[in-house]
Design a protein around this motif. Structure first.
Motif, PDB file in Angstrom:
ATOM      1  N   ALA A 178       2.459  10.240  -3.779  1.00 50.97           N
ATOM      2  CA  ALA A 178       1.236  10.074  -2.998  1.00 50.97           C
ATOM      3  C   ALA A 178       1.192  11.058  -1.829  1.00 50.97           C
ATOM      4  O   ALA A 178       0.161  11.671  -1.550  1.00 50.97           O
ATOM      5  CB  ALA A 178       1.135   8.636  -2.488  1.00 50.97           C
ATOM      6  N   LEU A 183      -2.050  12.921   0.709  1.00 51.27           N
ATOM      7  CA  LEU A 183      -2.476  11.701   1.392  1.00 51.27           C
ATOM      8  C   LEU A 183      -1.671  11.543   2.677  1.00 51.27           C
ATOM      9  O   LEU A 183      -0.498  11.904   2.734  1.00 51.27           O
ATOM     10  CB  LEU A 183      -2.249  10.472   0.497  1.00 51.27           C
ATOM     11  N   GLN A 187      -2.908   6.428   4.315  1.00 47.14           N
ATOM     12  CA  GLN A 187      -3.593   6.382   3.017  1.00 47.14           C
ATOM     13  C   GLN A 187      -2.642   5.962   1.903  1.00 47.14           C
ATOM     14  O   GLN A 187      -3.035   5.295   0.956  1.00 47.14           O
ATOM     15  CB  GLN A 187      -4.207   7.755   2.688  1.00 47.14           C
ATOM     16  N   TYR A 191      -3.873   2.944  -0.377  1.00 48.95           N
ATOM     17  CA  TYR A 191      -4.306   3.132  -1.763  1.00 48.95           C
ATOM     18  C   TYR A 191      -3.203   2.927  -2.792  1.00 48.95           C
ATOM     19  O   TYR A 191      -3.473   2.690  -3.955  1.00 48.95           O
ATOM     20  CB  TYR A 191      -4.914   4.535  -1.942  1.00 48.95           C
ATOM     21  N   VAL A 192      -1.943   3.067  -2.380  1.00 51.98           N
ATOM     22  CA  VAL A 192      -0.870   3.004  -3.373  1.00 51.98           C
ATOM     23  C   VAL A 192       0.065   1.818  -3.133  1.00 51.98           C
ATOM     24  O   VAL A 192       0.214   0.953  -3.998  1.00 51.98           O
ATOM     25  CB  VAL A 192      -0.064   4.324  -3.386  1.00 51.98           C
ATOM     26  N   PRO A 195      -1.775  -2.122  -2.616  1.00 46.74           N
ATOM     27  CA  PRO A 195      -2.365  -2.740  -3.812  1.00 46.74           C
ATOM     28  C   PRO A 195      -1.308  -3.169  -4.829  1.00 46.74           C
ATOM     29  O   PRO A 195      -1.458  -4.189  -5.485  1.00 46.74           O
ATOM     30  CB  PRO A 195      -3.257  -1.633  -4.388  1.00 46.74           C
ATOM     31  N   VAL A 196      -0.251  -2.385  -4.941  1.00 46.48           N
ATOM     32  CA  VAL A 196       0.792  -2.734  -5.910  1.00 46.48           C
ATOM     33  C   VAL A 196       1.666  -3.865  -5.375  1.00 46.48           C
ATOM     34  O   VAL A 196       1.988  -4.819  -6.087  1.00 46.48           O
ATOM     35  CB  VAL A 196       1.651  -1.503  -6.273  1.00 46.48           C
TER      36      VAL A 196
END
Lengths: 281, 242
Positions: A178, A183, A187, A191-192, A195-196
């Motif tokens: 990422a 990023l 970020q 975004y990574v 969410p996971v």
């Protein structure tokens, strides 16, 4: 059962007569002494038998309502504060990590009951005079706000540990990838990593969410008229302890079943196609 | 384009890089090889600042990587990188994986990013996989998506960190084919790999590392013809006999 006990399930169904305020919302009118069960009063104007001195059913409904309200608000705090603290524990800056670790150790290692008393009796005294006065005298329903904040911050320490564990379970390579595409660190989390990690920790988040509902009963010690407090009150008025607490027990089980059903639905919605571990199957 | 000048790095007391120097010109393909633990991956991660280093200097397109105040996200956005374990984001579709940095870093709009993504997926032969999630793809397919994802940023150079090491043998070629095509089109590439066939075919130079030091840095023909160091000869004889 050896002892003599008068079973009477109908007490839990006692309703208020038409036109009489039931005091839903946990107002002071329901407190013992506020209205006297033995003086008769409004209850005797309707014909449900001598045992129905008060609208016990409405008390249960009101208690259930407050249990849900306090728990849901506390959960919002727990989730947002817990996420921030959990993320902080994974950052590179050592002072941020240390601050977050201190938070977790502080709120996780002190009994919830003691925290409840600290928030209610001690914190207002430590604050500047006007703020303390506001909390004690001017804020409506101070015990409810206190319970929400206390439960929220206590559970935030647990949520933080789960969020941290979720982030740390993600291979380092994901962060590298990422970052490598340009990023910013914020970020990368947005975004990574988050969410996971939220997907990974749905099971412990679920049981902690249930835990908030169960722990909300501790709030009765500072005067919050939630489900357990109302049940105790009814038991004291009627001596039908078994009936009242059976109903309470069933209601708590129902709440937690609803929570786990909702969370299972969330888990299914967030499931990542092709994976087994990330969000159930 | 890429200059590495006497770079040294320590993990605690352990020195992983020892005064490494090399350079990659525009359009050049450089293969880095060596035994495991020799510092190849660490060196390549230093080039886009994923790993900090304590001594020396690295410049990419005139920008110093290690210098204070360098806009690392901006620099990284201009260098594509492909990893051993693909590192696609599991919660996003293939298409979203390729669009993420385009929209968030390059500020392309979604339609523009999607169009570029499909163009690149076509190029790596995976246009039909766009709506799938990474876990539904084979390793080789995932790595080709990862290459497309890096290319979507229109990089000035590409770094590959053992791109085929985690792949089943029959999938290695589909990834190498994409890389060969890329090399022939003139992309500046730094590739950490043990695929000596690939090195022979497209590399301009081969760098051999051992124990954190660059032991050989030679033109491909010379390297395979007569590597000077004993250690490089041993390494080559070991991986070329099978």
């Amino acid at each position: 059962m050896a002892m003599k006990y008068n079973w009477d399930w109908s007490v839990v169904l006692c309703r208020a007569p038409e036109g009489v305020a039931t005091g839903t919302g946990g107002s002071a009118a329901q407190l013992p002494g506020g209205t006297s069960a033995f003086a008769g009063g409004a209850a005797q104007t309707f014909d449900t038998g001598a045992h129905c001195a008060q609208p016990y059913f409405d008390w249960i409904v009101s208690g259930l309502g407050w249990t849900v309200v306090v728990s849901v608000f506390a959960w919002v705090i727990a989730f947002s504060v817990g996420s921030v603290i959990g993320v902080s524990r994974t950052l590179d800056q050592p002072w941020v990590r240390r601050g977050a670790t201190t938070y977790v150790e502080l709120f996780r290692n002190v009994p919830l009951l003691v925290q409840m008393f600290l928030w209610f009796f001690v914190v207002p005294e430590l604050l500047p005079k006007e703020t303390g006065y506001f909390l004690k005298r001017q804020l409506p329903l101070p015990e409810y706000w206190t319970a929400i904040v206390c439960l929220g911050f206590y559970h935030a320490s647990r949520t933080a540990e789960q969020v941290r564990a979720g982030i740390e379970a993600i291979p380092r390579g994901q962060t590298y990838a990422a970052l490598a595409m340009g990023l910013t660190p914020a970020q990368v989390y947005r975004y990574v990593l988050l969410p996971v990690s939220y997907r990974i920790i749905i099971p412990p988040l679920t049981s902690d969410f249930m835990g908030i509902f169960k722990n909300s009963s501790v709030a009765l010690t500072i005067g919050v008229l939630e489900l357990t407090a109302q049940s105790r009150q009814i038991a004291e008025y009627t001596f039908n302890i078994f009936e009242v607490f059976t109903v309470t027990t069933v209601l708590y089980i129902l709440i937690t079943l609803i929570v786990s059903t909702i969370m299972r639905f969330v888990e299914k919605r967030l499931h990542i196609p092709g994976t087994i571990a990330l969000g159930g199957n | 384009m890429i200059t590495v000048d006497k770079v040294s790095k320590w993990f605690g007391d352990f020195q992983v890089l020892d005064k490494c120097s090399t350079r990659v010109a525009k359009g050049e393909v450089v293969v880095i090889c060596g035994p495991s633990g020799s510092g190849k991956s660490t060196l390549i991660k230093c080039i886009n600042g994923l790993e900090p280093f304590q001594q020396g200097a690295i410049t990419v397109n005139g920008i110093s990587v290690g210098a204070e105040g360098t806009n690392l996200p901006k620099l990284r956005a201009s260098i594509g990188m492909v990893f051993q374990n693909f590192e696609l984001f599991p919660h996003m579709t293939v298409l979203d994986n390729i669009c993420l940095a385009q929209t968030k870093v390059l500020n392309r709009n979604r339609a523009e990013a999607g169009e570029r993504a499909m163009q690149l997926l076509n190029r790596v032969g995976l246009a039909d996989q766009a709506p799938k999630h990474p876990a539904q793809l084979s390793g080789g397919q995932q790595q080709r998506v990862a290459i497309a994802r890096a290319l979507a940023m229109d990089p000035i150079a590409m770094l590959f960190d053992e791109p085929t090491s985690a792949l089943d043998p029959e999938m290695i070629n589909e990834v190498l084919d994409v890389m060969v095509k890329l090399a022939l089109e003139g992309m500046t590439m730094m590739v950490v790999t043990h695929e000596m066939g690939f090195a022979r075919k497209v590399a301009d130079r081969v760098v051999f590392m051992d124990g954190g030091r660059i032991e050989e840095d030679a033109k491909t023909d010379e390297f395979f013809g007569a590597p000077r160091g004993e250690r490089a000869q041993m390494f080559l004889s070991k991986i070329l006999t099978h």
